[in-house]
Each structure stands twice: as C-alpha cells, then as structure tokens.
Design an enzyme around this catalytic site. Structure first.
Site, PDB file in Angstrom:
ATOM      1  N   HIS A  68      21.478  63.889  67.788  1.00 54.97           N
ATOM      2  CA  HIS A  68      21.509  65.013  68.727  1.00 54.97           C
ATOM      3  C   HIS A  68      21.693  64.452  70.133  1.00 54.97           C
ATOM      4  O   HIS A  68      20.744  63.983  70.765  1.00 54.97           O
ATOM      5  CB  HIS A  68      20.213  65.814  68.641  1.00 54.97           C
ATOM      6  CG  HIS A  68      20.296  67.179  69.252  1.00 54.97           C
ATOM      7  ND1 HIS A  68      21.204  67.511  70.236  1.00 54.97           N
ATOM      8  CD2 HIS A  68      19.589  68.329  69.011  1.00 54.97           C
ATOM      9  CE1 HIS A  68      21.032  68.782  70.578  1.00 54.97           C
ATOM     10  NE2 HIS A  68      20.066  69.292  69.854  1.00 54.97           N
ATOM     11  N   HIS A 116      22.513  69.287  74.718  1.00 58.59           N
ATOM     12  CA  HIS A 116      21.507  70.299  75.082  1.00 58.59           C
ATOM     13  C   HIS A 116      20.353  69.785  75.940  1.00 58.59           C
ATOM     14  O   HIS A 116      19.288  70.385  75.986  1.00 58.59           O
ATOM     15  CB  HIS A 116      20.919  70.955  73.820  1.00 58.59           C
ATOM     16  CG  HIS A 116      21.928  71.674  73.005  1.00 58.59           C
ATOM     17  ND1 HIS A 116      21.640  72.206  71.774  1.00 58.59           N
ATOM     18  CD2 HIS A 116      23.233  71.952  73.229  1.00 58.59           C
ATOM     19  CE1 HIS A 116      22.718  72.776  71.258  1.00 58.59           C
ATOM     20  NE2 HIS A 116      23.697  72.629  72.142  1.00 58.59           N
ATOM     21  N   TYR A 173      18.502  66.951  75.708  1.00 60.85           N
ATOM     22  CA  TYR A 173      17.436  66.149  75.104  1.00 60.85           C
ATOM     23  C   TYR A 173      17.690  64.677  75.434  1.00 60.85           C
ATOM     24  O   TYR A 173      18.588  64.358  76.194  1.00 60.85           O
ATOM     25  CB  TYR A 173      17.333  66.474  73.618  1.00 60.85           C
ATOM     26  CG  TYR A 173      17.040  67.950  73.416  1.00 60.85           C
ATOM     27  CD1 TYR A 173      15.863  68.508  73.932  1.00 60.85           C
ATOM     28  CD2 TYR A 173      17.951  68.803  72.799  1.00 60.85           C
ATOM     29  CE1 TYR A 173      15.602  69.868  73.819  1.00 60.85           C
ATOM     30  CE2 TYR A 173      17.697  70.159  72.677  1.00 60.85           C
ATOM     31  CZ  TYR A 173      16.533  70.687  73.190  1.00 60.85           C
ATOM     32  OH  TYR A 173      16.274  72.029  73.088  1.00 60.85           O
TER      33      TYR A 173
END
Length: 371
Positions: free
Chosen positions: A174, A177, A179
């Site tokens: 990931h 977004h 993070y």
C-alpha cells in the site's frame, strides 16, 4: 456494450487471471476481538467474491504500531496468520485468487489505536483536520530515525513471510492514500535531509527497499503496489508528482514486478482547505503518462464502471480494473456483468465500517432475487 474484453484472461506476473474484474482493497473493520484475528463472517464475505479476477484484502497492518482504524485484521501474530489462512483456503477451494494489501499507517494513525504507542512518520508534520475514524485531531508524529526505518522494513518483510505462510497468492504494497510509504514519497509530508528525504531518489528509497523484501519472499511475479500520485487524502501532495512517479515507476519496471494499481484521483482544487492544486492540474491523464513506462499489468482504480473499464482496456490505457463499492453491494459482480444483469448501486455507506453482518453479508445474489 461488448463486455467480452473484461473476460479475456490476463497473465499478471506469475498469476493467471480468468477475468479483469478485480476486487479493490476495502476497509470494513469487522474484527470484533482484541487479537484482530480474521473471523467467520470475513471468511464468508471474501468467499462470496471468489470469482473476481483477483481479490485484494482490506489493508493488513504489519505491527501494532501500524494500525490506523479500529477492528482491522492484522498479519503480525501467529493467530492472525491462522485466521487469514482460513480466508485464503476458502477462496482457493472456490477456484479464486487473493492477494494481501500490506501496509503501515505511519502518521495517519492515533496513539489511542495503538495501545498508546507513539505515532511515527518521516517528519514531525501532522495531518491537518480530523482523523477519518477517530473523530479527533491527528497527532504530531515522531520523526523516524534510520534505525526505526530499518525496523519497519524488517516488519514489512516479516509480514510478507506471514502472508506466504497463510497461502496468499501474492502481496500488494500500500503505497497510496497518505500512509507511511506515501508519506515518505511525497514532499508535503517528507522534509527529511538524510538519505530518505530531499531528492525523488531518496524519497523513493523506503518504497523500493520494501518492494525488494517482498520480491525476496514471493518472487517478482507475485508482487505489486498501489499508488495515488495526485490524491489529497490524509493531507498529501507532491510539488512535482510527474518527476517523482516517473522515477518510481521506471525503478519498479526494472524490478519487473507483476502489477501497479493506480488510483485515478480527480480531487478539486483546495480540497479539505489544504490549499493544494487539483489532481488534474498536476497530471491531467495518469495513464497516458505511466502506461509507456511499465510493461507489467497496469490496474485502474477509483469509481470505474464496467463501461469505463471496457473503454480503458480497449484503448490500451490499462489492463484491468479494481472495483470497490460495486463489489460491496454485488457479491456476484462478475456473474452480473457476464450475464448483463442489473447492478445494485444501493450500497449502505453507514455500514461500511461498522460491526456485524449488516451491510456486510446481507446483499443478495442476483440469482436469489429471481426465485
């Protein structure tokens, strides 16, 4: 509409996809025990969607310090691994494919969600506004030392090993977004002056090091990443995303990973009063820029429909699409598209992140509605 292209098989690295209708990672927060072990309703939820080209799990944290939301299933304890294995085994018994989306929240968390542990980030810059689930302001993160960065890299590697033990078909980092990977990538959140800050090469270093660890565990043909080059979630922006992501994708191409999932954001100017330019002002067409840079599978994400998915694949802009909300309210989305059945767009936003089966297991299959 000729949907046959959505059902054209696709080789994604070492994984054979029977169709290009893939399920996006969707935070659902259904773990109701403190050990954050996947439970029976999660086994059923994912199993209902096994016909997808592949399933991405909700983001799974690599440590207690990497949590961002309540009730999210982890991948850092033996019991969590056993819980995920039950989910994976059920998918495989139905002929499906499932990859874990692995993450660390970094500054996008709260110490109260981490049993009081200090929030970590690349620089001591807090996210403006209210935490997405905590209903309180964000905290100023501790600027990670080189030793702490190395600790997190080791945790990512262990998480990949745990995913392999659970039987996952692959892993997705990931990197979107806002993070931790995204926080190191973009210069609104990364003001470091050491080897992990400053130039695009330095800011990409953590991301590429974690990708290397994933490749060491799974092999390059079962590793991918999600990026959101022009998204504003969690107070993120880069001053030159074209330069940054051109470099990053070229490096990922050298590593020959299986896929890149691109969040096709269309955020307006000054979203959340952050003062940032609009997404399209920075890069008007992400796929026009990135498609020539990457020979692996390119996946589009963000509010796509079957129609727009077909259009993009036919034009060669990308190879597959990850659908989010459509998979929430249509567990049998693949079959509905195949048969031309009506899609259910009446998803219940109020139950996206709540406990229990309501809004989770109570969306009917099309076949059951016809009886």
């Amino acid at each position: 509409m000729d949907q046959s292209i959505l059902f054209k098989p696709l080789k994604m690295g070492d994984i054979e996809l029977p169709n290009r209708i893939c399920m996006a990672a969707l935070t659902r927060q259904r773990c109701e025990t403190e050990d954050l072990v996947p439970n029976d309703i999660m086994i059923e939820y994912y199993g209902l969607r096994a016909e997808a080209g592949f399933i991405l799990t909700e983001c799974v944290p690599i440590s207690e310090r990497s949590l961002a939301f309540p009730r999210e299933p982890g991948i850092y304890t033996k019991e969590q691994v056993k819980g995920w294995k039950k989910v994976v085994d059920n998918i495989h018994s139905k002929g499906g494919r499932i990859l874990a989306q692995v993450w660390h929240a970094g500054r996008a968390s709260l110490s109260t969600l981490q049993n009081g542990l200090e929030i970590w980030g690349p620089s001591p810059i807090k996210i403006r506004g209210i935490h997405r689930r905590g209903l309180t302001e964000h905290e100023i993160p501790h600027e990670m030392t080189i030793e702490e960065i190395q600790e997190v890299i080791k945790q990512f590697k262990q998480a990949a090993e745990n995913c392999k033990e659970a039987g996952f078909d692959g892993v997705e980092l990931h990197g979107a977004h806002g993070y931790i990977i995204d926080q190191f990538l973009r210069d609104s959140s990364n003001k470091r002056t050491d080897e992990y800050g400053g130039s695009v090469e330095n800011r990409s270093k953590l991301c590429l090091q974690v990708i290397d660890e994933f490749i060491n565990v799974f092999g390059r043909g079962r590793v991918g990443i999600k990026i959101s080059p022009v998204g504003r979630l969690n107070d993120q922006c880069d001053s030159d995303p074209l330069k940054l992501y051109t470099y990053l994708i070229k490096e990922l191409e050298k590593k020959q990973i299986a896929f890149i999932e691109v969040k096709d954001d269309n955020d307006p100017e000054n979203l959340f009063d952050f003062g940032y330019p609009s997404s399209k002002d920075q890069i008007p067409d992400l796929f026009e820029v990135f498609r020539p840079l990457f020979s692996g599978v390119l996946i589009a994400n963000n509010q796509y429909t079957p129609t727009t998915a077909i259009e993009g694949i036919e034009k060669g802009r990308f190879d597959a699409v990850t659908f989010g909300r459509l998979f929430i309210s249509n567990p049998d989305l693949v079959e509905r598209i195949r048969q031309g059945y009506e899609l259910n767009t009446n998803w219940d936003v109020d139950t996206f992140y709540t406990k229990g089966v309501k809004g989770y297991l109570d969306y009917p299959l099309y076949s059951s509605q016809q009886k």
